[in-house]
Design a protein around this motif. Structure first.
Motif, PDB file in Angstrom:
ATOM      1  N   GLN A  88      -7.973  -5.129  -1.628  1.00 50.86           N
ATOM      2  CA  GLN A  88      -8.717  -4.453  -0.369  1.00 50.86           C
ATOM      3  C   GLN A  88      -8.700  -2.327  -0.267  1.00 50.86           C
ATOM      4  O   GLN A  88      -9.097  -2.029   0.030  1.00 50.86           O
ATOM      5  CB  GLN A  88      -9.539  -5.106   0.924  1.00 50.86           C
ATOM      6  CG  GLN A  88     -10.471  -4.584   1.920  1.00 50.86           C
ATOM      7  CD  GLN A  88     -11.002  -5.318   2.985  1.00 50.86           C
ATOM      8  OE1 GLN A  88     -10.221  -5.821   3.669  1.00 50.86           O
ATOM      9  NE2 GLN A  88     -12.488  -5.433   2.605  1.00 50.86           N
ATOM     10  N   SER A  89      -7.267  -2.826   0.778  1.00 54.01           N
ATOM     11  CA  SER A  89      -6.719  -1.416   0.906  1.00 54.01           C
ATOM     12  C   SER A  89      -6.249  -0.609  -0.387  1.00 54.01           C
ATOM     13  O   SER A  89      -6.515   0.975   0.202  1.00 54.01           O
ATOM     14  CB  SER A  89      -5.085  -1.554   1.762  1.00 54.01           C
ATOM     15  OG  SER A  89      -5.159  -2.169   2.664  1.00 54.01           O
ATOM     16  N   HIS A 133      -7.961   3.080  -0.669  1.00 50.36           N
ATOM     17  CA  HIS A 133      -7.180   4.187  -0.757  1.00 50.36           C
ATOM     18  C   HIS A 133      -6.914   4.969  -1.206  1.00 50.36           C
ATOM     19  O   HIS A 133      -6.226   6.099  -1.205  1.00 50.36           O
ATOM     20  CB  HIS A 133      -5.577   3.717   0.602  1.00 50.36           C
ATOM     21  CG  HIS A 133      -6.163   3.475   1.912  1.00 50.36           C
ATOM     22  ND1 HIS A 133      -6.419   2.174   2.522  1.00 50.36           N
ATOM     23  CD2 HIS A 133      -6.451   3.933   3.157  1.00 50.36           C
ATOM     24  CE1 HIS A 133      -6.142   2.254   4.016  1.00 50.36           C
ATOM     25  NE2 HIS A 133      -6.647   3.907   3.658  1.00 50.36           N
ATOM     26  N   LEU A 187       1.030  -1.157  -0.165  1.00 46.23           N
ATOM     27  CA  LEU A 187       0.332   0.261   0.346  1.00 46.23           C
ATOM     28  C   LEU A 187       0.650   0.941  -0.028  1.00 46.23           C
ATOM     29  O   LEU A 187       0.807   2.550   0.014  1.00 46.23           O
ATOM     30  CB  LEU A 187      -0.921  -0.393   1.220  1.00 46.23           C
ATOM     31  CG  LEU A 187      -2.177   0.888   1.193  1.00 46.23           C
ATOM     32  CD1 LEU A 187      -2.893   0.899  -0.207  1.00 46.23           C
ATOM     33  CD2 LEU A 187      -2.690   1.251   2.587  1.00 46.23           C
TER      34      LEU A 187
END
Length: 237
Positions: free
Chosen positions: A179-180, A184, A142
């Motif tokens: 998912q992150s 974001h 991420l």
């Protein structure tokens, strides 16, 4: 507004939304490491409904471009003394990919490349302004993705998850990472790497991935055969 929001840069990703992209590559020494063979594989996956291709090297990009007007993600791979792979690490390689006909240029945008002779944040504006191509950031985390978005990339892909020091050896998709990323980022997210079954591709799209890139599970008979062999081999003892 970042260059990544320019509609001309985003258009290939709009065309890829909800689609399967097939990476038609072969490692050096692989029996499939042959231009004619890989071109036939590309022809076959396009007939099967692939929405785009990922290709390594100018000769392959040129050959695939002759097959289709669907989006092609282009890269050039280089290796360091330790055998670690780097994806399109210079403007020269990015220009070669663009000149060969790729619609999208993928770069290694991991933290390890920030100290390279041509750090990737410096390549992005040059690719936008001098080549007029969108940039896909190949990332492993991420933090990589957020840094790439700040630098102006047009999309990210999880290509390098499993290939950096922190993730080395992992050969399954990271659903928490996907998912992150979706939560974001404001740019398209592609899931790439370690997909082996169709339900995984569907899950990725359901989770918000713009598209899914699949390679070995479609294009490498050695890997596919070995998966069947391992699944049918009696357990030890």
């Amino acid at each position: 507004m970042s260059q990544g929001s320019n509609s001309s840069f985003n258009s290939p990703f709009h065309r890829l939304r909800g689609r399967i992209i097939v990476s038609c590559q072969a490692a050096e020494g692989d029996p499939l490491d042959d231009l004619d063979t890989l071109t036939r594989i590309a022809t076959s996956v396009l007939r099967g409904g692939a929405g785009g291709l990922r290709a390594e090297g100018t000769a392959r990009i040129i050959a695939f471009r002759a097959l289709t007007q669907l989006p092609i993600i282009g890269i050039i791979k280089t290796y360091d003394a330790n055998g670690d792979v780097y994806i399109t690490p210079s403007f020269h390689s990015a220009k070669a990919v663009s000149d060969a006909g790729a619609d999208i240029i993928a770069l290694d945008c991991t933290a390890r490349r920030l100290t390279a002779p041509e750090p990737w944040p410096e390549l992005i504006p040059r690719i936008h302004s001098e080549l007029n191509r969108p940039v896909l950031a190949d990332i492993a985390s991420l933090d990589d993705a957020l840094a790439a978005e700040r630098a102006g990339v047009d999309a990210v892909a999880t290509t390098l998850y499993g290939y950096t020091a922190e993730t080395r050896g992992i050969r399954t998709p990271s659903w928490p990472l996907l998912q992150s990323l979706v939560a974001h980022l404001t740019i398209p997210v592609l899931l790439e790497g370690h997909i082996t079954h169709p339900p995984e591709a569907l899950l990725a799209l359901d989770m918000g991935a713009t598209a899914v890139v699949i390679g070995s599970a479609i294009t490498r008979p050695e890997t596919i055969a070995n998966r069947f062999v391992q699944a049918t081999r009696p357990a030890d003892g």
